[in-house]
Design a protein around this motif. Structure first.
Motif, PDB file in Angstrom:
ATOM      1  N   LEU A 170       0.925  -1.006  -0.040  1.00 27.10           N
ATOM      2  CA  LEU A 170      -0.086   0.126   0.050  1.00 27.10           C
ATOM      3  C   LEU A 170       0.878   1.196   0.004  1.00 27.10           C
ATOM      4  CD1 LEU A 170      -2.630  -1.125   2.696  1.00 27.10           C
ATOM      5  CD2 LEU A 170      -2.933  -1.411   0.148  1.00 27.10           C
ATOM      6  N   ASP A 171       0.269   2.194  -0.814  1.00 27.62           N
ATOM      7  CA  ASP A 171       1.034   3.556  -0.623  1.00 27.62           C
ATOM      8  C   ASP A 171       0.807   4.208   0.764  1.00 27.62           C
ATOM      9  OD1 ASP A 171       1.569   6.505  -0.827  1.00 27.62           O
ATOM     10  OD2 ASP A 171       0.890   6.529  -2.955  1.00 27.62           O
ATOM     11  N   PRO A 172       1.840   4.605   1.351  1.00 24.83           N
ATOM     12  CA  PRO A 172       1.757   5.092   2.724  1.00 24.83           C
ATOM     13  C   PRO A 172       0.743   6.244   2.620  1.00 24.83           C
ATOM     14  CG  PRO A 172       3.979   4.897   2.235  1.00 24.83           C
ATOM     15  CD  PRO A 172       3.198   4.675   0.932  1.00 24.83           C
ATOM     16  N   GLY A 173       0.437   7.157   1.663  1.00 22.93           N
ATOM     17  CA  GLY A 173      -0.580   8.167   1.724  1.00 22.93           C
ATOM     18  C   GLY A 173      -2.015   7.765   1.655  1.00 22.93           C
ATOM     19  N   MET A 174      -2.182   6.504   1.344  1.00 20.89           N
ATOM     20  CA  MET A 174      -3.503   6.150   1.381  1.00 20.89           C
ATOM     21  C   MET A 174      -4.386   5.961   2.876  1.00 20.89           C
ATOM     22  SD  MET A 174      -3.266   3.000  -1.426  1.00 20.89           S
ATOM     23  CE  MET A 174      -5.191   2.642  -1.642  1.00 20.89           C
ATOM     24  N   SER A 175      -5.529   6.401   2.648  1.00 22.04           N
ATOM     25  CA  SER A 175      -6.343   6.340   4.124  1.00 22.04           C
ATOM     26  C   SER A 175      -7.103   4.836   4.150  1.00 22.04           C
ATOM     27  CB  SER A 175      -7.481   7.178   4.187  1.00 22.04           C
ATOM     28  OG  SER A 175      -8.299   7.126   3.214  1.00 22.04           O
ATOM     29  N   LEU A 176      -7.306   4.549   5.242  1.00 21.41           N
ATOM     30  CA  LEU A 176      -8.018   3.201   5.441  1.00 21.41           C
ATOM     31  C   LEU A 176      -9.241   3.136   4.731  1.00 21.41           C
ATOM     32  CD1 LEU A 176      -7.683   2.611   9.279  1.00 21.41           C
ATOM     33  CD2 LEU A 176      -6.248   1.487   7.363  1.00 21.41           C
ATOM     34  N   ALA A 177      -9.960   4.250   4.490  1.00 18.18           N
ATOM     35  CA  ALA A 177     -11.380   4.352   3.624  1.00 18.18           C
ATOM     36  C   ALA A 177     -10.941   3.929   2.164  1.00 18.18           C
ATOM     37  CB  ALA A 177     -11.946   5.597   3.745  1.00 18.18           C
ATOM     38  N   THR A 178      -9.798   4.636   1.971  1.00 11.74           N
ATOM     39  CA  THR A 178      -9.193   4.417   0.359  1.00 11.74           C
ATOM     40  C   THR A 178      -8.778   2.874   0.139  1.00 11.74           C
ATOM     41  OG1 THR A 178      -8.732   6.730   0.263  1.00 11.74           O
ATOM     42  CG2 THR A 178      -7.666   5.166  -1.538  1.00 11.74           C
ATOM     43  N   VAL A 179      -8.278   2.428   1.177  1.00 16.35           N
ATOM     44  CA  VAL A 179      -7.604   1.016   1.068  1.00 16.35           C
ATOM     45  C   VAL A 179      -9.007  -0.061   0.978  1.00 16.35           C
ATOM     46  CG1 VAL A 179      -6.718  -1.051   2.319  1.00 16.35           C
ATOM     47  CG2 VAL A 179      -5.514   1.272   2.076  1.00 16.35           C
ATOM     48  N   SER A 180     -10.318   0.297   1.797  1.00 15.61           N
ATOM     49  CA  SER A 180     -11.308  -0.208   1.832  1.00 15.61           C
ATOM     50  C   SER A 180     -12.167  -0.358   0.442  1.00 15.61           C
ATOM     51  CB  SER A 180     -12.180   0.123   2.941  1.00 15.61           C
ATOM     52  OG  SER A 180     -13.463  -0.580   2.659  1.00 15.61           O
ATOM     53  N   THR A 181     -11.915   0.800  -0.170  1.00 16.02           N
ATOM     54  CA  THR A 181     -12.788   1.176  -1.364  1.00 16.02           C
ATOM     55  C   THR A 181     -12.212   0.402  -2.601  1.00 16.02           C
ATOM     56  OG1 THR A 181     -13.721   2.989  -0.627  1.00 16.02           O
ATOM     57  CG2 THR A 181     -13.879   2.726  -2.854  1.00 16.02           C
ATOM     58  N   PHE A 182     -10.841   0.631  -2.620  1.00  9.97           N
ATOM     59  CA  PHE A 182     -10.041   0.539  -4.037  1.00  9.97           C
ATOM     60  C   PHE A 182      -9.074  -0.615  -3.983  1.00  9.97           C
ATOM     61  CE2 PHE A 182     -10.979   5.131  -4.051  1.00  9.97           C
ATOM     62  CZ  PHE A 182     -11.633   5.032  -5.383  1.00  9.97           C
ATOM     63  N   VAL A 183      -8.750  -1.279  -2.574  1.00  6.48           N
ATOM     64  CA  VAL A 183      -7.966  -2.461  -2.751  1.00  6.48           C
ATOM     65  C   VAL A 183      -8.722  -3.427  -1.926  1.00  6.48           C
ATOM     66  CG1 VAL A 183      -5.745  -3.378  -1.831  1.00  6.48           C
ATOM     67  CG2 VAL A 183      -6.043  -0.846  -2.227  1.00  6.48           C
ATOM     68  N   TRP A 184      -9.292  -3.438  -0.970  1.00  2.00           N
ATOM     69  CA  TRP A 184      -9.997  -4.635  -0.374  1.00  2.00           C
ATOM     70  C   TRP A 184     -11.215  -4.939  -0.890  1.00  2.00           C
ATOM     71  CZ3 TRP A 184      -8.958  -8.358   2.772  1.00  2.00           C
ATOM     72  CH2 TRP A 184     -10.180  -9.057   3.300  1.00  2.00           C
TER      73      TRP A 184
END
Length: 691
Positions: free
Chosen positions: A650-664
């Protein structure tokens, strides 16, 4: 929105109506406070509404004789307030007599209604149109009314006898959106959805194409004040407003007036003496005589085709083929055939292949053009929830920052695709967007042609960001700022300072960014002004919607003085935010699992709850702290720890919300894994080996 105002000096009432509500409002221009009467259900087809309605002041509404509800307003608002309400059954047209005592409305139920503005009661409904009534105007005597409709016709009504006395069909091949007579009511200028504006000689029932607009003509306004000649102003679906001359060359007119076939069609139906009378006395004088001599005729609301009007110059031969006499053509009766669109490809053209081509308009160019900005036709919020992508009618795509109300970028036309066409708005949106997930904290629409941003207390506080990510000077990595709070401060920062001066006798307000001195952003409360968004250079209008039953407030955000009236007009929650006293809700939270990759040491706590805005870099710091890793000066958390989701670093600048939406991309709690990077040093007293 439809407006109507009287023309006599001293008359103070005017009317407004529109789409989306169920009322026509009467206003007093001197008070400019609240409607003096509200007429719900103004164009309903039946009698009463079947119940009692509460007025705007909270009390029960009265009931008119025909069962309609009349709500008497008791609201007392400041003079900075303008009420913007309309009627549920869409009202497209309003017209008033010169004294302002009679009101005519036209609506989507094909009805023309007469109102008494003194009592607020509906007097009568007139039937005849078979489509939406889109425009209306009343003559200076208050007796005649001219209406235009989406049924392609114009109708002339005698309001005293409450009936249609003439139908003008065969002029327009589309919906008639606007119509205005000249000062004498000898001619009518009417515009349609196809952009064509016709001049119709009411005395001889002849029409000519006066000019052609490139968009549907929404409104026409007569202008007799200019020294350059009589004319009309035309407002269209486009962005420009134009003034067109209405003069028609006498030689041109006389040539076609004496054309053999046309003269015959008029003479056969009119008779010489009646035609001469029309020329001397005009339409109203002749109509008076004809109605007085009329025996019978159509009933209320219907045209009397076999009555006294049939032998007058206002009656056209329905067997006469229109548009066969050069530039001028005879207006036919209601059963006349329709003709095609401006391009000649309309449906009517296919049915009448022998119809002659339309002549060139009398005026090819406008006398005056007032250019306007192209209206916005498409828009979308970008994922960062601060920027909006908008496309106008001219095809220009811009990026707006809603926190500062400014255009931050104008995009060139997108590269052509494989089909050679320019990139669509959706393709441009996809290219401009970034993979970031932030809750939507405002609503957006462009129904007026401009962007309108709506803030409500239910969603305005949903989005926040770390101050350090917003490049706030001196911010630490724990301070978060609410986007909605900071936007309200940017809009009303000056007002809040002026209001504090008023309340405290000129002492000012030293809290937050309103005090003018240095601000320690890390010491501010969640509702204080951090000064991160500057006040818009061009201040927007504020439309403040109160709870149901109260007035809507329209006010400028520039030039406010901090008065009691302004505070009363603003919603209470907005005033509290501007003052820094609103109880901002806690940040939305999310849960995630944090487990070690193979061979990595474990944490004591596997499931973690944190704000949705928490960044991956903060998760790295959490791991470093829990494992007691050694972080030398100058090292970033991501230099020691790497966070993965679904096997992706993960990019260190990503938020948990972004990770949930675009990765998870799943509905359950996010699963994160961590691993130590090569060279990560572990403090000696932990007993954990270095990577």
């Amino acid at each position: 929105m439809a407006l109507a105002a009287p023309t006599e000096p001293g008359a103070t009432r005017f009317a407004s109506a529109g789409l989306g509500t169920d009322q026509i409002f009467l206003w007093d221009i001197n008070a400019v406070t609240a409607p003096v009467a509200a007429a719900p259900g103004g164009c309903g087809g039946g009698g009463g509404s079947g119940g009692r309605r509460r007025g705007k002041g909270g009390g029960p509404a009265g009931t008119a004789e025909d069962g309609s509800n009349i709500g008497k307003s008791t609201a007392a608002m400041s003079s900075v307030v303008t009420d913007l309400e309309g009627q549920k059954e869409s009202v497209y047209a309003l017209a008033m007599d010169p004294a302002g005592t009679l009101l005519v409305s036209g609506c989507s139920q094909n009805l023309v209604r007469l109102w008494d503005t003194r009592s607020g009661e509906r007097q009568v409904k007139l039937h005849g149109h078979t489509g939406n009534v889109r425009c209306a105007t009343i003559d200076p005597t208050g007796r005649l009314c001219l209406t235009g409709s989406s049924d392609h016709t114009l109708k002339l009504w005698d309001l005293g006898q409450q009936r249609c006395v003439q139908t003008l069909a065969g002029i327009h091949a589309c919906s008639v959106w606007s119509a205005v007579p000249d000062a004498s009511w000898h001619y009518v200028y009417s515009g349609g959805s196809d952009g064509r504006v016709y001049a119709t000689d009411l005395a001889h029932r002849r029409s000519t194409l006066l000019f052609q607009e490139s968009h549907g003509v929404l409104g026409l306004c007569r202008d007799d004040t200019r020294t350059v000649g009589e004319g009309v102003w035309a407002a269209t679906m486009g962005s420009d407003v134009r003034r067109w001359l209405t003069d028609i060359d006498d030689d041109h007119y006389l040539h076609h007036h004496h054309a053999g076939s046309h003269r015959k069609s008029v003479g056969d139906n009119a008779g010489g003496s009646a035609g001469a009378g029309a020329g001397r006395f005009g339409l109203r004088g002749r109509l008076e005589a004809e109605l007085a001599a009329s025996q019978g005729g159509g009933g209320r609301g219907d045209e009397g085709e076999s009555g006294g009007m049939a032998g007058s110059p206002l009656h056209a031969d329905r067997n006469h083929h229109p548009r066969t006499s050069g530039t001028w053509f005879a207006a036919a009766g209601s059963s006349a055939p329709r003709y095609g669109s401006a391009s000649g490809a309309g449906a009517g053209a296919g049915h009448h292949r022998d119809a002659p081509a339309l002549p060139a308009p009398v005026h090819a160019a406008a006398a005056v053009t007032i250019p306007g900005a192209a209206p916005i036709t498409e828009h979308a919020q970008l994922n960062d929830r601060r920027r909006v992508l908008a496309k106008d009618a001219a095809g220009v795509i811009t990026v707006w920052d809603v926190t500062t109300c400014t255009v931050v970028k104008t995009l060139p036309p997108g590269p052509p695709g494989a089909d050679g066409k320019e990139a669509s708005f959706a393709e441009t949106l996809q290219a401009e967007n970034t993979p970031v997930s932030i809750p939507s904290w405002f609503q957006l629409d462009a129904r007026s042609g401009s962007l309108a941003v709506t803030l409500t207390p239910a969603s305005a506080f949903s989005a926040e960001a770390y101050a350090i990510d917003m490049s706030v000077e001196g911010a630490n990595d724990e301070t978060k700022l609410n986007l909605g709070v900071q936007t309200v401060h940017a809009l009303l920062r000056d007002w809040a300072a002026a209001r504090a001066d008023t309340v405290r006798g000129g002492e000012g307000d030293a809290r937050g960014g309103g005090g003018g001195g240095p601000v320690d952003v890390n010491a501010l409360g969640p509702c204080d002004d951090a000064g991160v968004f500057r006040a818009p250079t061009r201040r927007p209008l504020l439309m403040c919607e109160a709870p149901a039953g109260a007035a809507t407030v329209l006010m400028r955000s520039a030039g406010l003085e901090g008065t009691d009236a302004e505070e009363a007009a603003l919603p209470e929650w907005v005033v509290d935010v501007a003052a820094g006293t609103y109880a901002v809700p806690d940040s939305p939270k999310t849960s995630f699992y944090l487990t070690p990759s193979e061979g990595m040491p474990s944490l004591s706590q596997g499931k973690v709850t944190a704000p949705r805005v928490l960044g991956v870099r903060k998760v790295c710091s959490y791991v470093i702290n829990k494992l007691n890793l050694e972080q030398r000066p100058g090292m970033k958390p991501e230099d020691l720890v790497e966070i993965l989701c679904n096997g992706t670093a993960l990019d260190p600048g990503m938020s948990l919300a972004t990770v949930s939406t675009f990765v998870w991309k799943k509905g359950d709690d996010v699963q994160l894994h961590y691993r130590l990077k090569k060279g990560a040093a572990v403090k000696a007293d932990t007993g954990i080996s270095s990577a």
